[in-house]
Enzyme design. Structure first.
Site, PDB file in Angstrom:
ATOM      1  N   LYS A 184       0.882  -1.182   0.000  1.00  0.00           N
ATOM      2  CA  LYS A 184       0.000   0.000   0.000  1.00  0.00           C
ATOM      3  C   LYS A 184       0.914   1.225   0.000  1.00  0.00           C
ATOM      4  CE  LYS A 184      -1.836   3.056   1.882  1.00  0.00           C
ATOM      5  NZ  LYS A 184      -1.597   4.464   1.444  1.00  0.00           N
ATOM      6  N   GLU A 259       9.560   1.801  10.971  1.00  0.00           N
ATOM      7  CA  GLU A 259      10.580   2.829  10.751  1.00  0.00           C
ATOM      8  C   GLU A 259       9.851   4.153  10.802  1.00  0.00           C
ATOM      9  OE1 GLU A 259      13.548   1.942  10.663  1.00  0.00           O
ATOM     10  OE2 GLU A 259      13.662  -0.080   9.858  1.00  0.00           O
ATOM     11  N   CYS A 293      13.852  11.118   6.613  1.00  0.00           N
ATOM     12  CA  CYS A 293      13.657  10.699   8.008  1.00  0.00           C
ATOM     13  C   CYS A 293      14.925  10.890   8.819  1.00  0.00           C
ATOM     14  CB  CYS A 293      13.196   9.254   8.069  1.00  0.00           C
ATOM     15  SG  CYS A 293      14.276   8.119   7.214  1.00  0.00           S
ATOM     16  N   GLU A 391       9.222  16.992  14.514  1.00  0.00           N
ATOM     17  CA  GLU A 391       9.704  16.717  13.152  1.00  0.00           C
ATOM     18  C   GLU A 391       8.983  17.628  12.155  1.00  0.00           C
ATOM     19  OE1 GLU A 391       8.601  13.000  11.164  1.00  0.00           O
ATOM     20  OE2 GLU A 391      10.696  12.787  10.560  1.00  0.00           O
TER      21      GLU A 391
HETATM   22  P1  NAD Z   1       2.384   8.761   7.104  1.00  0.00           P
HETATM   23  O1  NAD Z   1       2.518   8.091   8.416  1.00  0.00           O
HETATM   24  O2  NAD Z   1       1.404   9.859   6.967  1.00  0.00           O
HETATM   25  O3  NAD Z   1       1.997   7.714   5.970  1.00  0.00           O
HETATM   26  C1  NAD Z   1       2.790   6.581   5.691  1.00  0.00           C
HETATM   27  C2  NAD Z   1       1.919   5.502   5.091  1.00  0.00           C
HETATM   28  O4  NAD Z   1       0.972   5.056   6.065  1.00  0.00           O
HETATM   29  C3  NAD Z   1       1.096   5.960   3.889  1.00  0.00           C
HETATM   30  O5  NAD Z   1       1.061   4.929   2.926  1.00  0.00           O
HETATM   31  C4  NAD Z   1      -0.274   6.180   4.494  1.00  0.00           C
HETATM   32  O6  NAD Z   1      -1.323   6.053   3.571  1.00  0.00           O
HETATM   33  C5  NAD Z   1      -0.321   5.064   5.521  1.00  0.00           C
HETATM   34  N1  NAD Z   1      -1.292   5.264   6.606  1.00  0.00           N
HETATM   35  C6  NAD Z   1      -1.732   6.436   7.139  1.00  0.00           C
HETATM   36  N2  NAD Z   1      -2.628   6.202   8.110  1.00  0.00           N
HETATM   37  C7  NAD Z   1      -2.761   4.860   8.214  1.00  0.00           C
HETATM   38  C8  NAD Z   1      -3.534   3.999   9.051  1.00  0.00           C
HETATM   39  N3  NAD Z   1      -4.378   4.484   9.974  1.00  0.00           N
HETATM   40  N4  NAD Z   1      -3.425   2.660   8.889  1.00  0.00           N
HETATM   41  C9  NAD Z   1      -2.574   2.157   7.966  1.00  0.00           C
HETATM   42  N5  NAD Z   1      -1.828   2.913   7.145  1.00  0.00           N
HETATM   43  C10 NAD Z   1      -1.911   4.258   7.266  1.00  0.00           C
HETATM   44  O7  NAD Z   1       3.856   9.235   6.717  1.00  0.00           O
HETATM   45  P2  NAD Z   1       4.281  10.098   5.458  1.00  0.00           P
HETATM   46  O8  NAD Z   1       3.848  11.505   5.708  1.00  0.00           O
HETATM   47  O9  NAD Z   1       3.882   9.397   4.214  1.00  0.00           O
HETATM   48  O10 NAD Z   1       5.881   9.995   5.541  1.00  0.00           O
HETATM   49  C11 NAD Z   1       6.664  10.859   6.275  1.00  0.00           C
HETATM   50  C12 NAD Z   1       7.047  10.218   7.593  1.00  0.00           C
HETATM   51  O11 NAD Z   1       7.741   8.998   7.376  1.00  0.00           O
HETATM   52  C13 NAD Z   1       8.009  11.066   8.414  1.00  0.00           C
HETATM   53  O12 NAD Z   1       7.622  11.043   9.759  1.00  0.00           O
HETATM   54  C14 NAD Z   1       9.352  10.363   8.245  1.00  0.00           C
HETATM   55  O13 NAD Z   1      10.297  10.585   9.260  1.00  0.00           O
HETATM   56  C15 NAD Z   1       8.925   8.946   8.169  1.00  0.00           C
HETATM   57  N6  NAD Z   1       9.959   8.140   7.517  1.00  0.00           N
HETATM   58  C16 NAD Z   1      10.697   7.287   8.280  1.00  0.00           C
HETATM   59  C17 NAD Z   1      11.711   6.531   7.700  1.00  0.00           C
HETATM   60  C18 NAD Z   1      12.542   5.597   8.528  1.00  0.00           C
HETATM   61  O14 NAD Z   1      13.159   4.727   7.948  1.00  0.00           O
HETATM   62  N7  NAD Z   1      12.564   5.719   9.841  1.00  0.00           N
HETATM   63  C19 NAD Z   1      11.945   6.626   6.321  1.00  0.00           C
HETATM   64  C20 NAD Z   1      11.161   7.508   5.570  1.00  0.00           C
HETATM   65  C21 NAD Z   1      10.162   8.242   6.185  1.00  0.00           C
END
Ligand code: NAD
Length: 505
Positions: A184, A259, A293, A391
């Site tokens: 997804k 992550e 991230c 963040e």
């Molecule tokens: P997000 O949490 O908004 O979304 C990530 C994914 O989760 C998307 O596919 C989204 O549709 C899905 N999602 C959202 N709500 C959900 C739910 N209730 N149930 C299941 N899935 C759901 O994050 P984002 O804005 O897409 O990405 C940015 C974030 O990701 C930042 O916080 C960043 O630090 C983090 N990030 C972490 C790493 C790491 O390796 N630690 C790497 C890249 C990004």
């Protein structure tokens, strides 16, 4: 503004891929996909609902239970993975322009993404062929061995920053170990994920092994997390989303790899090679538009070099080229989506009340439209400031001075996050002591973020649960069943025999 480049042959509609076929949502739902430079809708995408996730999981379950993929020899699967890597490499230019168009990442920074994604497949192809497990001889009585098995249908949920590459981090080990998957991808950036389907099919991945459902997190993502036939969820995204997923996965006790977010410190001591530290501290927070991230988004600088650091750093930040992501001169492009732009801009305003603005502070004058933010530098930021603690995930950095090693460590550890840390000093003893005491899953000494795929990747505290990378990913995506066999006569206490004294415990 120069004319905005639009790649040729972009789809106007992006579908799911379930059981080897491109399909729309059962109920026909769609959502709009925007180009971050104009914020115009350039395509619609199928918006997956529970019914679509059910269909994808059923296909993946069938492919796992009755299909050849989990039972194939590691070498056979490795050949398929290497073909996937070849195809990804061959599409490097196309992928880079699609990724740039969909995410707003500068084209020069999107260029390497395909090679890194391909490398993930090659790496796990090598690893599964070389993989072996423990066998233990218990002298005189038993042999025990580990029977490693794929687990089933893995649910992979990914974010929008470097989407294709981050998807490969999960797809490669999940598939290499013989699982089937439902991916997804993030709803802001569904474009490049649609390339996987044809790449996998051409490489020989059987139908049903790879399934893709687009859609919103609260709908498609939520249904995947709650599905009883999905024993594993590998998630990358925001900490708060991770917490929701953790709660929702509890009912079915799923394996979780998380992550999450970060607010990583970059600590510059007075004895550091200052020019090298400045290069790295700039790249660390302004590359990938700051949507990274592991961004070093809090810079801690020893008082003796603080003013010199600020002066040089701010001058360089003001020179960073912000512009159309497709222009090879661009160093910071457009943020991914107007919603995210609004969030980052709100932190820029908060920052003006919390720190001394040295560079940026809003939209660059020459870019009246699109999600552009000038690289923004705040100095003298107190540790309880929101821009120090939260963040932002954009081109915004908070700089804070320190006087002693102890204070530097306290400041470095003073957030809920613990993903990465970058330390600049020529003192070897200090470097190692600091590295070992800083609360971060990954530390770079005198370096920006350069990663070998064998090393553990992951955060501590609110930055994640578990580590991926190398054999740790293999462990996450497999069961290690312990098999014990008795050699010779088995000695069992004789329950139920009349003479209790004969029972030998
Ligand atoms: P997000 O949490 O908004 O979304 C990530 C994914 O989760 C998307 O596919 C989204 O549709 C899905 N999602 C959202 N709500 C959900 C739910 N209730 N149930 C299941 N899935 C759901 O994050 P984002 O804005 O897409 O990405 C940015 C974030 O990701 C930042 O916080 C960043 O630090 C983090 N990030 C972490 C790493 C790491 O390796 N630690 C790497 C890249 C990004």
């Amino acid at each position: 503004m120069a004319e905005h480049y639009v790649p040729e042959n972009l789809p106007t509609h992006i579908q799911h891929f379930i059981n080897g076929k491109f399909v729309d949502s059962v109920g026909g739902e769609t959502f709009d996909v925007l180009d971050p430079v104009t914020n115009q809708t350039y395509a619609t995408a199928a918006a997956g609902q529970k019914a679509d996730i059910d269909a994808a999981v059923a296909a993946a379950r069938e492919a796992f239970t009755n299909g050849p993929w989990p039972k194939m020899k590691p070498r056979e699967r490795a050949r398929v993975l290497n073909r996937i890597a070849d195809a990804v490499e061959a599409q490097e230019d196309r992928l880079a322009e699609m990724e740039t168009f969909d995410t707003g990442l500068p084209i020069t920074q999107a260029k390497g993404q395909a090679l890194r994604a391909a490398e993930n497949f090659r790496f796990f192809a090598d690893l599964i062929v070389a993989q072996f497990d423990d066998a233990m001889k218990v002298p005189g009585s038993q042999i025990n061995y580990v029977n490693r098995k794929p687990i089933g249908v893995a649910g992979l949920i990914t974010p929008w920053n470097t989407p294709f590459m981050l998807e490969s981090w999960k797809l490669a080990p999940a598939l290499a170990t013989g699982n089937t998957v439902v991916l997804k991808p993030a709803e802001f950036t569904p474009l490049s994920a649609s390339l996987w389907a044809d790449i996998f099919t051409a490489a020989g991945v059987p139908a049903g092994v790879f399934n893709l459902v687009n859609g919103l997190g609260e709908e498609a993502g939520d249904a995947l997390v709650k599905h009883p036939d999905v024993p594993l969820i590998s998630f990358t995204g925001e900490t708060t989303t991770g917490q929701t997923i953790f709660r929702n996965a509890a009912a079915n006790l799923k394996g979780l790899s998380m992550e999450l977010g970060g607010k990583s410190p970059c600590v510059v001591f007075a004895d550091a090679d200052l020019d090298a530290a400045i290069d790295s501290a700039l790249f660390g927070v302004f590359s990938l538009n700051g949507e990274r991230c592991t961004a070093g988004s809090r810079i801690l600088v020893e008082r003796g070099v603080y003013e010199e650091f600020l002066e040089k750093y701010a001058a360089r930040a003001k020179n960073i080229v912000v512009g159309d992501p497709h222009d090879p001169k661009t160093q910071v492009g457009a943020l991914v989506h107007p919603e995210h732009y609004k969030k980052v801009m709100s932190y820029v305003e908060i920052g003006k009340t919390e720190g001394r603005l040295l560079a940026g502070g809003g939209r660059p004058e020459h870019l009246p439209e699109g999600n552009y933010v000038a690289p923004t530098v705040f100095a003298d930021v107190a540790p309880d400031a929101r821009i120090f603690q939260e963040e932002i995930f954009g081109p915004v950095v908070a700089i804070t001075p320190f006087d002693t090693d102890e204070e530097a460590l306290e400041l470095a550890n003073n957030t809920k996050y613990g993903l990465a840390a970058y330390i600049w000093t020529q003192n070897l003893t200090r470097a190692h002591n600091f590295a070992q005491n800083v609360e971060a899953g990954m530390v770079w000494l005198n370096s920006h973020n350069v990663r070998d795929l064998r090393t553990p990747f992951g955060g501590v505290k609110a930055s994640g649960l578990g580590h991926e990378g190398g054999y740790r990913s293999i462990d996450f995506y497999t069961d290690q069943q312990a098999v014990h066999i008795t050699l010779g006569k088995v000695h069992t206490p004789k329950f139920g025999v009349v003479e209790a004294s004969e029972i030998d415990y």
